[in-house]
Write a protein that holds these residues in place. Structure first.
Motif, short mmCIF file in Angstrom:
data_model
loop_
_atom_site.label_atom_id
_atom_site.label_comp_id
_atom_site.label_asym_id
_atom_site.label_seq_id
_atom_site.Cartn_x
_atom_site.Cartn_y
_atom_site.Cartn_z
N SER A 609 -7.28 26.61 -2.20
CA SER A 609 -7.89 25.49 -2.91
C SER A 609 -7.74 24.15 -2.21
CB SER A 609 -7.28 25.38 -4.32
OG SER A 609 -5.86 25.23 -4.23
N THR A 610 -7.02 24.09 -1.09
CA THR A 610 -6.81 22.82 -0.39
C THR A 610 -7.29 22.93 1.05
OG1 THR A 610 -4.60 23.38 0.41
CG2 THR A 610 -4.76 22.44 -1.82
N ASP A 613 -5.20 25.09 3.18
CA ASP A 613 -5.32 26.53 3.02
C ASP A 613 -6.30 27.15 4.01
OD1 ASP A 613 -3.48 26.81 1.01
OD2 ASP A 613 -4.91 26.35 -0.59
N LEU A 667 -13.13 19.98 -4.91
CA LEU A 667 -12.57 20.45 -3.63
C LEU A 667 -12.32 21.95 -3.65
CD1 LEU A 667 -11.36 19.91 -0.83
CD2 LEU A 667 -9.18 19.43 -1.94
N GLN A 668 -11.78 22.46 -4.76
CA GLN A 668 -11.45 23.88 -4.83
C GLN A 668 -12.69 24.75 -4.64
OE1 GLN A 668 -9.53 25.01 -8.46
NE2 GLN A 668 -9.19 27.12 -7.83
N ILE A 671 -13.87 24.56 -0.92
CA ILE A 671 -12.99 25.33 -0.04
C ILE A 671 -13.26 26.82 -0.21
CG2 ILE A 671 -10.58 25.94 0.42
CD1 ILE A 671 -11.38 23.24 1.52
N ILE A 723 -11.71 13.92 -2.11
CA ILE A 723 -11.17 14.76 -1.04
C ILE A 723 -10.02 14.11 -0.32
CG2 ILE A 723 -13.01 13.93 0.47
CD1 ILE A 723 -11.11 17.19 0.86
N GLU A 726 -6.71 13.84 -2.77
CA GLU A 726 -6.10 15.12 -3.09
C GLU A 726 -5.55 15.79 -1.84
OE1 GLU A 726 -7.32 19.43 -5.01
OE2 GLU A 726 -8.55 17.67 -5.40
N SER A 727 -6.36 15.74 -0.77
CA SER A 727 -5.92 16.40 0.46
C SER A 727 -4.64 15.79 0.98
CB SER A 727 -7.02 16.33 1.50
OG SER A 727 -6.59 16.90 2.69
N VAL A 730 -1.70 16.85 -1.35
CA VAL A 730 -1.29 18.24 -1.18
C VAL A 730 -0.58 18.44 0.15
CG1 VAL A 730 -2.13 20.60 -0.92
CG2 VAL A 730 -3.06 19.13 -2.72
N CYS A 731 -1.16 17.86 1.21
CA CYS A 731 -0.55 18.03 2.54
C CYS A 731 0.83 17.42 2.60
CB CYS A 731 -1.46 17.41 3.61
SG CYS A 731 -2.98 18.35 3.85
N GLU A 743 0.32 23.72 6.22
CA GLU A 743 0.06 22.72 5.21
C GLU A 743 -0.10 21.33 5.80
OE1 GLU A 743 -0.35 25.49 2.69
OE2 GLU A 743 -0.40 23.46 1.95
#
Length: 1456
Positions: A609-610, A613, A667-668, A671, A723, A726-727, A730-731, A743
């Motif tokens: 989802s990222t 990933d 985004l999910q 991806i 994007i 969130e990216s 998450v990263c 990651e």
């Protein structure tokens, strides 16, 4: 005259003391020299009884108050000036004062000088040295003598900047102390005793100066004998290998002096030296019973060492075979080494360190050959020498060059010799020494940064050592250090080869038992291996059922699994024979289902989802083909699981991609689409690469085909609005929590979209290549055809759009799709295809500097633009596409990097169908002259990226294509004629661009390729065409051609005239041009006549042709050019032989003249070049062996003739390449393959080097001294007389000549010619005297011929070589500066040196130069600057240059 005046002055003076005081005030240079002369005469005479004490007091006063302070004037004037003259005169005066006063003054001077000497360098220390030199002979107190010796030795041993003072002490003070019997033993023990030896240069300087005491000419007395000291010989050996030439000269002097003494006194020293021989460390011995053998050995040894001082290999090489005789004398089968092997090592080390690399190479080759040809006893010194000097010498890359006769890729002589030596040497070493030697050898390879070539051949030599288990842990560590430390910067191919050899070395020589592990199926502890795999297998088995395994753990496990699976494809040997790998593969089969279930879940659900990933997605997709390969190889039972996995993955991915996007995509979801498209791409590539799995039979494949065929191409994923935030979130969290590289990905959304678009085109490429019809099943056939063309056009438009939006490194699948589409659309959509050509080339041009992706894209581009169907359609229409293809071909064929591969692909396409080649003959012409790439970067690039990996591939394809053409076919005939004319135009163009060109230049190579191709085409051409173009061939013969081109032109002319003799009239016209046009080309046409018998084979009217030929040839037999006459005589010999066989009566009148002329040529008198050249041209392969008809073959044209013409090796094309490149097979009946005569066995040396001298084998067989120069140092003559130059000035005055103050000393010169020339030069420039070794030379005819009566006008003085030391000392005391013509570390350049008025020029021996025992008596050395290679000038020329420079400077001073 000065001595007479001094004696007269002392006789008339009543008070000598008052005279001395009067001379001293004031003390200028002239007064100082007068004072020195007066003191000298007083010391030589016996003073009256009443004046002795007063004279001693006066001498004491002068010594301490006048002379001692003047010594500090030093050498500041650097060889000229007032202070220098004063200081030198003061030194002489001080010495005479000590003679008058005795030990008290000597002790006072010594006590005053020692503190200054201890203070270090500078003028004070130099003055202290001179004071001690004066005092040393009269010192008597032992303690003071010991202090003086200790201070002197301390300065000699001192390292640093005090080089000048140390040399002064070693050259003057130590010899002065040595002349004192009480001090000599102190000096000896200090130089060579337990306290340590000074540096070799200083020790040799001191020992040379002490030679009279340590190696007395009259034989050893009760004192010291240097020959009995091992340390003395170690110093001599060290000096023989010093880089400084002066040190080597001193070492040779000491060696020769010891040998001369031993040879003359062997009987008296026999017993003494025999006792000395009992020591193992003995370096020198002598025996009366073996006197002749010893003399022979050492005479040879000294000859070799002195010859090595030269810099000209042609002088040195004849002496090298003498090394073999040295070993024959040195080794005895019963006693082992009779002479210590270190003496031989001195010779080789000197050769290894020579500035002449050719000599270095000869020395290395000779040393490596020892153990092949000589059965030498083992010696520890040899091992040390191999590890040290030999390996240092082997580090020079230039030594590994191939010999002229070797083919490219062959191992050079040094490499082969090194392999044999190392293998033989290791076998001969005792078992206990092999391991330590090998370890030190490998460690030496890590001690410096070796270049790639030496490390390659050293590694190769290690790999060729016979298998023996002698290397342990340290050896493996050393090999690892070699790989890590010295090879990381080497060129990749050389590094890879060296690494392979080092691996082979480890496998052959490693003692596996010593590591505690025995490799072998029966001894492996399977339980331990299973325990190693169990943790990994546990994780893999749980992947499908346990959704809560940490992501980091699954990632690491799958990474390890991927590496294990990839080792299968990397392993070169048969994995079935490897028990360890088989066990691992079978163990990994167990969790396959769990792994596939996990991968399917991760790729098709919402778990990815990222942005980070996507790297996990790549990991999963990389596992799929490896698992499939494992199942296919190990267990087919798992294949159904594979098919089920592919079916599910394909269907799920299609469903994900068909989902509609909302207005604001998340985004999910995006991806998931990217992962699904990547999964379909992986499935397509898997079906393409693994057809044996039969995956294309799955139901999902049809769904995949329909989905891809009717998709919207270049579909761009919309960027989610959040994007970035969130990216990044998450990263960041993943980076902190998981610490996993997956990651931390920082892909931009643009890269993700480009990847998505590229995957679409990869899938389309698979569909187009597997299912070319893109219609739906339910459509009608007529509609399907129209629909397919229209659909193809839209796809091509989308492809052009993709080229504009995709990064240039991702356009390869687009090119692959265009390769399928363009041939279908060229006829109906030509403008669109032309746009594809332009845009494609624009992309390719932009990639030219990106080597990793350039070649694959170029290949795809060339394949679609030069597709057979495309070429045929374009050629038939002759429209814009045809013009564009030719434009692309010729505008870009010569781009630097793509040239090889570009032509490679184009020729492969063109030669597949003649109809294409016929329309693109310009390209075929270009291929015929295509050849080796010259720039290194281009060569390497071609080597890596060309599938054929050979520069000759393009030409071979073109030549084999031309060989298949049929002259009876009209199309073929027209095509060949067009090619023939274009090639002739190409030759003319090259000739116009540069009228003169060098051998093996680009112009030479192109012309050579042109004429090779013309020769291939010649038999297929008819008479009418040849008649029209033969004039062009003749015109080419008039050009200034290199040898190989000349032979091909002659060959073509011979074959043309052989087939069509009616062309002879045109040929005779070639001899009618003016001499200006024929002067460089007439030999070409005369060479044709040397094969006149072949030309006339097809004509019945031979006599008229012979008559014409004889008339033409005879006129050229009288040409003023010698080479032209030789060629004419060869042709005359052939033509006249034919006339005699046919019994032509018309020529009977000419018979006596022609036959006598030919007989005179055959019996040419003398042994000069004329006779040799006549024999040489008769033995030339073109006249003696070559047959134009029988030798007409591909082998002769492309391999033998270029080789015999000494064309560059990369222009030789062997038959194996014609066989290996089978893209265009020759017909089975092809008969032009092999040469029919012994021409194949000839070598270039058989005809091009016959006028050279004797071979090396003949040189080696010589055992006498007639082939080398013997060098000697004269030292065995009578004692000198002191008053030698009394009449010089009187004689000059009587002759009315100006009296210069230059004395030329030529006592060491022994050739009358050189002495005669020097006499003439000295007289012309007004030298005051010429000193020779013997006045008998004056009577020699050669002397008189060169001197032209100069000896009648120039004072000649006889001073024998043994008298020179005393003569030079006498002249020094008279104020002369002793100047030597010698190259030393501190010599002055002649152009910068200022000659003093009172100069004495000492010239050396013709071969030896100035002996070592005289060099330290020189005040200054002057060298003549040189620009060339040869080491030295003739001694007469050197002397003349210095005499003129002295005269020039004095003339300038007089004018000023």
């Amino acid at each position: 005259m000065e001595v007479v005046l001094a004696d007269a002055l002392l006789a008339r003076c009543g008070d000598p003391c008052a005279l001395l005081r009067a001379v001293c005030a004031p003390l200028c240079a002239e007064r100082a020299e007068a004072l020195r002369l007066l003191l000298q005469r007083l010391a030589a005479a016996e003073p009256p009884p009443g004046e002795a004490e007063a004279l001693r007091r006066a001498a004491w006063e002068l010594a301490l108050e006048r002379c001692r302070p003047l010594l500090c004037g030093g050498e500041a004037a650097a060889g000229c000036g007032e202070r220098l003259r004063v200081a030198r005169a003061a030194r002489g005066a001080l010495r005479h004062c000590v003679q008058l006063c005795g030990a008290p003054l000597a002790e006072r001077l010594a006590c005053d000088a020692l503190p200054e000497l201890a203070g270090g360098g500078g003028a004070g220390a130099e003055a202290a040295v001179e004071a001690l030199v004066a005092a040393a002979p009269r010192l008597e107190e032992p303690a003071l003598v010991a202090r003086c010796v200790a201070a002197a030795l301390a300065l000699v041993r001192e390292e640093g900047e005090g080089e000048a003072i140390a040399a002064l002490v070693a050259g003057r003070l130590l010899p002065a102390l040595g002349s004192n019997g009480a001090a000599l033993r102190y000096v000896w023990e200090g130089l060579l005793g337990a306290g340590g030896t000074p540096r070799a240069g200083r020790a040799l300087l001191a020992l040379s100066a002490l030679a009279d005491a340590l190696l007395p000419r009259g034989g050893p007395g009760p004192g010291l004998d240097a020959r009995l000291c091992p340390q003395f010989w170690r110093v001599v050996q060290e000096g023989l290998t010093e880089r400084d030439g002066l040190c080597r000269k001193r070492a040779r002097y000491l060696l020769k002096r010891a040998l001369d003494l031993s040879g003359g006194q062997c009987a008296e020293l026999g017993n003494l030296v025999r006792c000395f021989l009992l020591l193992d460390s003995s370096l020198f011995w002598w025996s009366a019973g073996e006197n002749e053998k010893l003399l022979q050995f050492w005479e040879t040894y000294i000859l070799v060492m002195e010859t090595l001082e030269g810099n000209q290999i042609h002088v040195i090489k004849p002496v090298l075979p003498k090394l073999n005789s040295l070993f024959e004398h040195a080794v005895s089968g019963e006693e082992g080494w009779l002479f210590h092997p270190s003496w031989h090592m001195c010779i080789y080390k000197r050769m290894f360190e020579s500035e002449n690399k050719t000599l270095t190479k000869e020395g290395i080759l000779h040393f490596l050959e020892l153990y092949e040809t000589k059965h030498l006893p083992n010696s520890l010194g040899f091992s040390e020498f191999v590890i040290g000097p030999l390996m240092d010498a082997l580090s020079e890359s230039s030594l590994y060059s191939r010999t002229p006769g070797q083919l490219m890729g062959a191992c050079p002589p040094l490499g082969m010799r090194l392999q044999k030596f190392l293998a033989t040497y290791m076998m001969l070493l005792p078992e206990e020494q092999k391991g330590s030697f090998l370890l030190r050898f490998i460690q030496k390879m890590t001690s410096r940064h070796w270049c790639a070539v030496p490390i390659l051949f050293l590694s190769m030599a290690l790999a060729y050592i016979p298998e023996c288990k002698i290397m342990g842990t340290e050896g493996l560590h050393a090999l690892r250090d070699v790989l890590q430390c010295t090879m990381i910067t080497h060129q990749i191919l050389l590094r890879g080869a060296a690494q392979c050899y080092l691996l082979q070395t480890a496998m052959h020589l490693t003692d596996v038992v010593s590591f505690g592990l025995v490799f072998g199926k029966s001894n492996i502890e399977w339980i331990e291996l299973e325990a190693f795999l169990n943790p990994l297998l546990d994780v893999l088995m749980k992947l499908g059922s346990n959704a809560y395994i940490p992501t980091l753990k699954t990632d690491k496990s799958l990474q390890l699994l991927l590496k294990l699976l990839q080792t299968r494809s990397l392993k070169c040997s048969n994995t079935q024979d490897d028990g360890v790998l088989c066990f691992i593969w079978k163990s990994l089969m167990t969790p396959v289902e769990s792994i596939l279930e996990f991968v399917l879940r991760r790729l098709t659900t919402n778990e990815l989802s990222t942005v980070g990933d996507l790297d996990r997605c790549d990991l999963y997709l990389a596992l799929i083909p490896e698992i499939v390969n494992l199942c296919l190889q190990v267990s087919w039972k798992k294949v159904p699981y594979i098919k089920s996995f592919i079916l599910s993955l394909t269907n799920a991915s299609i469903r994900n991609l068909q989902e509609r996007n909302c207005k604001e995509p998340k985004l999910q979801g995006q991806i998931k689409k990217v992962a699904s498209m990547a999964s379909l791409t992986a499935v397509c590539e898997l079906m393409d690469q693994k057809p044996e799995a039969h995956l294309d039979s799955l139901p999902s494949v049809d769904a995949l085909k329909r989905f891809i065929s009717f998709s919207q191409f270049n579909d761009v994923l919309k960027k989610p609005s959040y994007i970035g935030e969130e990216s990044r979130y998450v990263c960041a969290i993943a980076s902190v929590v998981l610490q996993n590289k997956f990651e931390t990905t920082s892909q931009g959304w643009g890269k993700i979209v480009a990847r998505y678009v590229r995957d679409q085109w990869i899938c389309l490429r698979f569909v187009l290549s597997s299912f070319p019809t893109l219609a739906q099943e339910y459509e009608e056939t007529s509609e399907m055809s129209l629909y397919t063309v229209e659909r193809s056009r839209k796809i091509l438009q989308s492809a052009l759009e993709a080229l504009t939006i995709l990064p240039s490194d991702q356009v390869l699948p687009v090119f692959d799709c265009m390769k399928v589409l363009v041939p279908k659309l060229l006829d109906s959509s030509e403008p669109l295809c032309i746009e594809a050509f332009d845009l494609g080339w624009k992309i390719i041009s932009s990639l030219s500097n990106t080597q990793l992706i350039f070649w694959s894209n170029l290949k795809a581009f060339v394949q679609f633009i030069f597709d057979t169907e495309v070429l045929a359609v374009a050629a038939s229409a002759k429209g814009q596409a045809y013009t564009k293809i030719k434009e692309v071909s010729f505008k870009n064929s010569f781009l630097a990097r793509e040239h090889n591969f570009y032509l490679d692909l184009k020729i492969s396409a063109l030669t597949n169908a003649f109809v294409n080649a016929g329309n693109y003959c310009e390209l075929i012409t270009e291929a015929c002259v295509f050849g080796t790439v010259f720039r290194k970067d281009q060569s390497f690039l071609f080597l890596f990226y060309s599938t054929h990996r050979d520069d000759h591939y393009v030409r071979i394809c073109a030549i084999k294509f031309l060989c298949l053409l049929d002259g009876s076919n009209t199309l073929h005939k027209t095509f060949m004629e067009d090619i023939f004319i274009k090639l002739l135009d190409k030759d003319e163009e090259v000739s116009r661009s540069r009228t003169r060109y060098y051998a093996n230049s680009l112009q030479h190579r192109i012309k050579n390729r042109v004429w090779q191709t013309l020769l291939i085409l010649l038999p297929k051409l008819d008479q009418n065409f040849l008649q029209g173009i033969l004039d062009k061939v003749f015109q080419a013969g008039f050009s200034n051609n290199q040898a190989s081109v000349k032979y091909f032109i002659e060959w073509i002319v011979i074959m043309s005239l052989h087939r069509y003799p009616q062309f002879l009239n045109k040929f005779w016209d070639c001899f009618c041009y003016g001499e200006e046009k024929l002067k460089t080309s007439i030999c070409t046409f005369l060479s044709v006549l040397s094969h006149f018998d072949i030309i006339l084979q097809n004509t019945s009217e031979k006599k008229p042709a012979l008559k014409k030929a004889l008339i033409v040839v005879l006129q050229w037999c009288f040409n003023h050019n010698f080479s032209v006459r030789l060629y004419a005589l060869i042709a005359l010999k052939k033509i006249w032989g034919m006339c005699r066989m046919l019994h032509v009566e018309e020529f009977e009148a000419l018979t006596p003249v022609i036959e006598s002329s030919l007989q005179q040529v055959e019996n040419m008198h003398g042994t000069g070049n004329a006779r040799r050249n006549w024999q040489r041209i008769q033995d030339h392969f073109f006249f003696a062996t070559f047959h134009p008809l029988k030798d007409y073959s591909l082998e002769t044209i492309f391999y033998i003739l270029p080789r015999l013409s000494e064309l560059a090796e990369d222009e030789w094309i062997s038959l194996s390449k014609f066989d290996r490149f089978t893209d265009i097979p020759l017909p089975p009946a092809f008969q032009w393959y092999h040469s029919q005569t012994e021409l194949r066995d000839l070598k270039p040396s058989d005809w091009s080097q016959q006028d050279m001298g004797s071979s090396s084998a003949e040189t080696d067989s010589q055992t006498e001294w007639t082939d080398v120069q013997k060098k000697i140092i004269p030292w065995k003559n009578s004692t000198p007389s002191l008053d030698l130059e009394m009449v010089a000035q009187d004689r000059a005055a009587k002759l009315g000549k100006s009296n210069s103050r230059l004395i030329v000393v030529a006592s060491l010169i022994d050739k009358p010619t050189n002495l005669g020339g020097l006499c003439r030069t000295s007289e012309i420039f007004g030298a005051s005297a010429l000193v020779v070794g013997s006045l008998h030379y004056i009577q020699d005819k050669q002397f008189q011929h060169l001197s032209v009566s100069a000896e009648q006008w120039l004072p000649l003085v006889e001073v024998k070589p043994s008298q020179l030391v005393d003569y030079l000392q006498q002249k020094k005391t008279e104020g002369y500066t002793i100047i030597g013509v010698e190259q030393t570390a501190k010599s002055f350049d002649l152009t910068e040196y200022c000659f003093p008025e009172k100069s004495l020029l000492l010239l050396g021996n013709e071969h030896e130069g100035i002996p070592a025992n005289l060099i330290h008596h020189l005040d200054v050395c002057v060298e003549i600057p040189q620009q060339g290679i040869i080491r030295s000038l003739n001694v007469h020329v050197s002397g003349a240059l210095l005499i003129w420079e002295y005269t020039r400077q004095q003339v300038i001073k007089q004018k000023q």
